[in-house]
Design an enzyme around this catalytic site. Sequence first.
Site, PDB file in Angstrom:
ATOM      1  N   ASN A   1       2.014   7.910   9.155  1.00  0.00           N
ATOM      2  CA  ASN A   1       3.153   8.117   8.397  1.00  0.00           C
ATOM      3  C   ASN A   1       3.987   9.525   8.533  1.00  0.00           C
ATOM      4  OD1 ASN A   1       0.923   9.353   7.275  1.00  0.00           O
ATOM      5  ND2 ASN A   1       1.614   9.319   5.022  1.00  0.00           N
TER       6      ASN A   1
ATOM      7  N   CYS B   1       1.848  -1.251   2.170  1.00  0.00           N
ATOM      8  CA  CYS B   1       3.025  -1.499   0.982  1.00  0.00           C
ATOM      9  C   CYS B   1       3.759  -2.752   1.358  1.00  0.00           C
ATOM     10  CB  CYS B   1       3.921  -0.286   1.139  1.00  0.00           C
ATOM     11  SG  CYS B   1       5.098  -0.388   2.465  1.00  0.00           S
TER      12      CYS B   1
ATOM     13  N   CYS C   1       6.173  -2.941   4.395  1.00  0.00           N
ATOM     14  CA  CYS C   1       4.940  -3.101   5.722  1.00  0.00           C
ATOM     15  C   CYS C   1       4.561  -4.199   6.010  1.00  0.00           C
ATOM     16  CB  CYS C   1       4.227  -1.892   5.654  1.00  0.00           C
ATOM     17  SG  CYS C   1       4.575  -0.204   5.997  1.00  0.00           S
TER      18      CYS C   1
ATOM     19  N   CYS D   1       6.334   4.610   7.044  1.00  0.00           N
ATOM     20  CA  CYS D   1       4.969   4.194   6.966  1.00  0.00           C
ATOM     21  C   CYS D   1       4.344   4.272   8.193  1.00  0.00           C
ATOM     22  CB  CYS D   1       4.698   2.986   5.984  1.00  0.00           C
ATOM     23  SG  CYS D   1       5.043   3.048   4.324  1.00  0.00           S
TER      24      CYS D   1
ATOM     25  N   GLU E   1       2.118   1.963   9.460  1.00  0.00           N
ATOM     26  CA  GLU E   1       2.300   0.772   9.831  1.00  0.00           C
ATOM     27  C   GLU E   1       3.785   0.388  10.566  1.00  0.00           C
ATOM     28  OE1 GLU E   1       1.439   1.453   6.870  1.00  0.00           O
ATOM     29  OE2 GLU E   1       0.443  -0.065   5.833  1.00  0.00           O
TER      30      GLU E   1
ATOM     31  N   GLU F   1       6.648  11.426   6.801  1.00  0.00           N
ATOM     32  CA  GLU F   1       7.482  11.733   5.474  1.00  0.00           C
ATOM     33  C   GLU F   1       8.451  12.492   5.820  1.00  0.00           C
ATOM     34  OE1 GLU F   1       4.600  13.188   2.485  1.00  0.00           O
ATOM     35  OE2 GLU F   1       3.700  11.323   2.470  1.00  0.00           O
TER      36      GLU F   1
HETATM   37  N1  THU Z   1       1.996   4.845   3.350  1.00  0.00           N
HETATM   38  C1  THU Z   1       1.984   4.425   4.541  1.00  0.00           C
HETATM   39  O1  THU Z   1       1.854   5.200   5.609  1.00  0.00           O
HETATM   40  N2  THU Z   1       1.561   3.056   4.554  1.00  0.00           N
HETATM   41  C2  THU Z   1       1.466   2.266   3.306  1.00  0.00           C
HETATM   42  O2  THU Z   1       1.415   1.093   3.614  1.00  0.00           O
HETATM   43  C3  THU Z   1       1.691   2.910   2.161  1.00  0.00           C
HETATM   44  C4  THU Z   1       1.955   4.225   2.071  1.00  0.00           C
HETATM   45  C5  THU Z   1       2.318   6.328   3.296  1.00  0.00           C
HETATM   46  C6  THU Z   1       3.882   6.748   2.913  1.00  0.00           C
HETATM   47  C7  THU Z   1       3.624   8.115   2.287  1.00  0.00           C
HETATM   48  O3  THU Z   1       3.984   8.979   3.409  1.00  0.00           O
HETATM   49  C8  THU Z   1       2.361   8.102   1.864  1.00  0.00           C
HETATM   50  O4  THU Z   1       1.527   6.745   2.442  1.00  0.00           O
HETATM   51  C9  THU Z   1       2.412   8.143   0.222  1.00  0.00           C
HETATM   52  O5  THU Z   1       2.920   6.861  -0.124  1.00  0.00           O
END
Ligand code: THU
Length: 135
Positions: free
Chosen positions: A49, A93, A96, A60, A62, A51
């Site tokens: 991820n 999520c 994704c 994310c 994925e 941010e």
């Molecule tokens: N996140 C992912 O990398 N994949 C997901 O499927 C759900 C959320 C990350 C995004 C963010 O950086 C952190 O998790 C919190 O939401």
Amino acid sequence: MIDPVSTPEIEVLRAAASRARERAHAPYSKYRVGAALRSRSGAIYVGCNVENATYGATICAERVAVSQMVVAGEADIDAVLVFTDEGPLGMPCGICRQSLVEFAGPECAVIVASPRDLRVTTLGALLPEPFTFRK
Ligand code: THU
């Protein structure tokens, strides 16, 4: 169950996702995620991820892995593993799930794992009746 990934294959994906997770840029949530997907050719693409201070520009793990696959010239995913730390397993999520549907069928294995836990499901189970232009 369609083409379940074998335990050694899962371990390869888990190791790749765990390494990718170490690169996570997650200064805001502190929630680090690694993803590894296997394409039809057998190649493995990873993501973490990434941010952003705006929060909304966060990507994310994925979708980073999916992008790596696409830029490498591939378009078919047959398994994806999402790796998080201890605590409840990190399910992909909704965005994704939809992004994976673009490149994978309902039989695609989705594995969610942490250092001590693992669950295997399918994309079809996680996102039934998805929107697609495919017939
Ligand atoms: N996140 C992912 O990398 N994949 C997901 O499927 C759900 C959320 C990350 C995004 C963010 O950086 C952190 O998790 C919190 O939401």
